[in-house]
Scaffold this active site. Structure first.
Site, PDB file in Angstrom:
ATOM      1  N   ASP A  86      -5.225   7.314  -6.404  1.00  0.00           N
ATOM      2  CA  ASP A  86      -5.542   8.693  -6.639  1.00  0.00           C
ATOM      3  C   ASP A  86      -6.453   8.862  -4.907  1.00  0.00           C
ATOM      4  OD1 ASP A  86      -5.693  11.828  -7.194  1.00  0.00           O
ATOM      5  OD2 ASP A  86      -7.229  11.060  -8.210  1.00  0.00           O
ATOM      6  N   SER A 105      -0.543   4.306 -15.060  1.00  0.00           N
ATOM      7  CA  SER A 105      -1.912   4.280 -15.722  1.00  0.00           C
ATOM      8  C   SER A 105      -2.498   2.037 -16.399  1.00  0.00           C
ATOM      9  CB  SER A 105      -1.003   4.681 -17.111  1.00  0.00           C
ATOM     10  OG  SER A 105      -0.991   6.090 -17.308  1.00  0.00           O
ATOM     11  N   ASP A 132       0.661  -1.089   0.238  1.00  0.00           N
ATOM     12  CA  ASP A 132      -0.404  -0.249  -0.151  1.00  0.00           C
ATOM     13  C   ASP A 132       0.780   0.888  -0.142  1.00  0.00           C
ATOM     14  OD1 ASP A 132      -1.379   2.373   0.155  1.00  0.00           O
ATOM     15  OD2 ASP A 132      -2.897   0.941   2.432  1.00  0.00           O
ATOM     16  N   ILE A 133      -0.039   1.694  -1.236  1.00  0.00           N
ATOM     17  CA  ILE A 133       1.851   3.177  -1.279  1.00  0.00           C
ATOM     18  C   ILE A 133       1.629   4.300   0.091  1.00  0.00           C
ATOM     19  CG2 ILE A 133       0.430   4.681  -2.827  1.00  0.00           C
ATOM     20  CD1 ILE A 133       2.864   4.787  -4.694  1.00  0.00           C
ATOM     21  N   TYR A 161      -6.823   3.192 -16.245  1.00  0.00           N
ATOM     22  CA  TYR A 161      -6.123   3.778 -17.591  1.00  0.00           C
ATOM     23  C   TYR A 161      -5.711   2.891 -18.804  1.00  0.00           C
ATOM     24  CZ  TYR A 161      -6.651   8.903 -15.677  1.00  0.00           C
ATOM     25  OH  TYR A 161      -6.778   9.810 -15.093  1.00  0.00           O
ATOM     26  N   GLY A 164      -3.343   0.370 -14.481  1.00  0.00           N
ATOM     27  CA  GLY A 164      -5.272  -0.068 -13.787  1.00  0.00           C
ATOM     28  C   GLY A 164      -5.834   0.797 -14.428  1.00  0.00           C
TER      29      GLY A 164
END
Length: 178
Positions: free
Chosen positions: A34, A122, A10-11, A126, A124
């Site tokens: 995000d 990108s 988990d970032i 995207y 995920g």
């Protein structure tokens, strides 16, 4: 010599100088990474992003660009927001994706960050293939670190074992083989 590694995790829990947010152009939160970053950081992050929208980024953040804010309640000091290209709307140029990593590293150097965590920008919603993101990300980070030396640690924090395997494979590929 800088260290580049990849971990499953988990970032938002990374105790590094900065983490990179795979943001949308509005900078006002969204889904995926995000949304998780905004939720964990608390209202201070959204307030800083709103100030950016009112001042320097009235039209939002462009694809491939990056901007920094504080990190609110996160263990990191800064959040570097970057907007990845969206394959679903025809943004398929690998240079746009590479720019997310190079611009984020440039911003990290500007604020003096010596450690930085990236998600699979990108990969995920995207629509980019995780293995392609991994190759582009690792190649770009290696080039940037060779040219500029900082930050000292770049970590890819991945959301799935499959993405982790893609990044580990890219990291295992010699720098001159890509």
């Amino acid at each position: 010599m800088a260290i580049i590694d990849a971990v499953l995790g988990d970032i938002t829990t990374q105790s590094l100088d900065a983490i990179v947010n795979a943001a949308n152009s509005s900078l006002l939160g969204g889904g995926g990474v995000d949304g998780a970053i905004h939720a964990a950081a608390g209202p201070a992050l959204l307030e800083e992003c709103r100030r950016l929208r009112e001042t320097t980024h009235r039209s939002g953040l462009g694809v491939g660009d990056a901007v920094v804010t504080g990190a609110g309640n996160l263990p990191a000091r800064w959040v570097i927001h970057t907007v990845g290209p969206n394959r679903h709307i025809g943004q398929t140029d690998p240079a746009l994706l590479a720019s997310c990593f190079s611009r984020s590293l440039a911003v990290a150097r500007e604020v003096g960050a010596q450690s930085l965590a990236f998600p699979a920008v990108s990969a995920g919603i995207y629509g980019w293939d995780s293995a392609q993101v991994a190759r582009i990300a690792v190649e770009t980070v290696r080039t940037e670190l060779d040219e500029h030396g900082a930050p000292e640690l770049v970590r890819f924090v991945l959301f799935s074992r499959a993405a982790l395997a893609d990044f580990e494979a890219a990291l295992a590929t010699p720098a001159d083989a890509g």
